[in-house]
Design a protein around this motif. Structure first.
Motif, short mmCIF file in Angstrom:
data_model
loop_
_atom_site.label_atom_id
_atom_site.label_comp_id
_atom_site.label_asym_id
_atom_site.label_seq_id
_atom_site.Cartn_x
_atom_site.Cartn_y
_atom_site.Cartn_z
N GLY A 102 9.22 -18.72 9.13
CA GLY A 102 8.61 -19.38 8.12
C GLY A 102 7.77 -18.25 7.52
O GLY A 102 7.65 -17.24 8.03
N PRO A 103 7.07 -18.57 6.15
CA PRO A 103 6.15 -17.51 5.73
C PRO A 103 5.00 -17.25 6.15
O PRO A 103 4.20 -18.03 6.97
N CYS A 104 4.59 -16.05 6.08
CA CYS A 104 3.16 -15.71 6.68
C CYS A 104 2.55 -14.53 5.87
O CYS A 104 3.35 -14.05 4.84
N ILE A 105 1.22 -14.45 5.98
CA ILE A 105 0.63 -12.92 5.57
C ILE A 105 0.33 -12.14 6.66
O ILE A 105 -0.11 -12.57 7.72
N ALA A 106 1.01 -10.98 6.45
CA ALA A 106 1.02 -9.75 7.69
C ALA A 106 0.28 -8.42 7.04
O ALA A 106 0.80 -8.20 5.84
N GLU A 144 4.04 -0.98 11.68
CA GLU A 144 3.36 -1.82 12.83
C GLU A 144 2.64 -3.06 12.23
O GLU A 144 2.29 -2.58 10.94
N VAL A 145 2.57 -4.10 12.64
CA VAL A 145 1.88 -5.25 12.31
C VAL A 145 0.60 -5.26 13.07
O VAL A 145 0.71 -5.64 14.10
N GLN A 146 -0.32 -5.39 12.07
CA GLN A 146 -1.95 -5.44 12.88
C GLN A 146 -2.60 -6.93 12.75
O GLN A 146 -3.31 -7.14 13.68
N LYS A 147 -1.87 -7.74 11.86
CA LYS A 147 -2.58 -8.90 11.72
C LYS A 147 -1.67 -9.93 11.23
O LYS A 147 -0.95 -9.48 10.23
N ILE A 148 -1.34 -11.07 11.59
CA ILE A 148 -0.63 -12.39 10.88
C ILE A 148 -1.27 -13.66 10.77
O ILE A 148 -1.98 -13.94 11.77
N GLU A 149 -1.29 -14.01 9.83
CA GLU A 149 -1.88 -15.33 9.39
C GLU A 149 -0.60 -16.13 8.86
O GLU A 149 0.21 -15.88 8.11
N ILE A 150 -0.84 -17.42 9.61
CA ILE A 150 0.40 -18.51 9.19
C ILE A 150 -0.48 -19.67 8.75
O ILE A 150 -1.48 -20.15 9.28
#
Length: 284
Positions: A102-106, A144-150
């Motif tokens: 699904g979509p997210c903001i990363a 690197e991914v430091q934060k993910i918002e769903i």
């Protein structure tokens, strides 16, 4: 003295504005309307802003940030976000986690070295990013991914995607803008080869095409649609060349009979065209 946003290019600002809206619960299909309300723009102007094809002024950036109660620097440049890395930028992405996609903001940081580790990594795929859990060594080109918002999405009707094919790029984009205002997704193509190439990897719910392209007709492209992954897509042929004699009435008649094509003379009455389109797609 220029007032244009020199701290970031238009595409980067557009990315951050879209990410900001998603964080505040504004779905993708409502973002243009919301931006037009905030900045008092036409739908076409707002759409170009969010695509990054129209420059942003400092005043516009500040106004958008203020509308959501956030500092303008959130849109000027990447923030540290309390994670200890100033290079991470919020991006629209797709999260693949187990059976979930699904979509997210990363918040995506720098590329990872061969011996570096991260729980989640991002891979660029064209203009999109794919986020996956990393159980071992990161693959090549992993970031690197430091934060993910769903953000849970509200139920929204899927917009039909319309291909607009016209040798006149301005005319194609103008029709796309009109279709966008009337609830459709639209993609413009000014060359038949570009459109037929797109058919190899994309599907369209309907096609609106001109007839003549540099001495060639759209007949082969129309036949390609009928052999594509979505062969039943409604096809609308727009032409102003019948009255001038440039187009062959018998050739167009044959295409209409063989491939079930609707034909409109230019300049087309767009409201009638959209009504016919909506009816054929079961949206009337």
């Amino acid at each position: 003295m220029t007032t244009e946003a020199t701290l970031a290019d238009s595409l980067a600002v557009a990315d951050r504005v879209r990410a900001l809206m998603v964080r505040h619960g504004i779905g993708k299909r409502q973002q243009t309307t919301e931006l037009c309300r905030i900045l008092d723009l036409s739908f076409s102007q707002g759409h170009r802003k969010l695509r990054g094809s129209s420059p942003w002024t400092l005043a516009q950036i500040r106004k958008v940030a203020q509308a959501f109660g956030e500092p303008p620097t959130q849109l000027f440049a990447a923030q540290e976000n309390g994670l200890g890395a100033a290079g991470a930028q919020p991006r629209e992405a797709t999260l693949n986690l187990g059976g979930f996609e699904g979509p997210c903001i990363a918040w995506i940081g720098a590329p990872l070295g061969r011996d570096e580790r991260a729980e989640f990594v991002a891979y660029g795929e064209g203009e999109r990013w794919r986020i996956v859990r990393c159980d071992g060594s990161p693959g090549e080109h992993a970031h690197e991914v430091q934060k993910i918002e769903i953000h849970p999405r509200r139920g929204e009707a899927q917009r039909a995607t319309i291909a607009v094919v016209d040798a006149d790029r301005a005319a194609a984009e103008a029709l796309c803008d009109y279709l966008l205002q009337n609830g459709f997704e639209a993609r413009a193509y000014d060359r038949l080869t570009a459109f037929t190439d797109a058919l190899q990897t994309q599907t369209f719910d309907a096609i609106v095409t001109d007839w003549l392209f540099d001495g060639c007709t759209a007949a082969m492209a129309i036949e390609s649609v009928r052999r594509s992954a979505q062969p039943d897509a409604p096809i609308f042929l727009l032409t102003g060349d019948l009255l001038t004699g440039k187009a062959s009435e018998s050739e167009i008649s044959e295409v209409i009979r063989r491939f079930d094509v609707a034909c409109y003379e230019k300049p087309a009455r767009l409201a009638i065209l959209v009504a016919d389109l909506s009816k054929r797609l079961g949206r009337a």
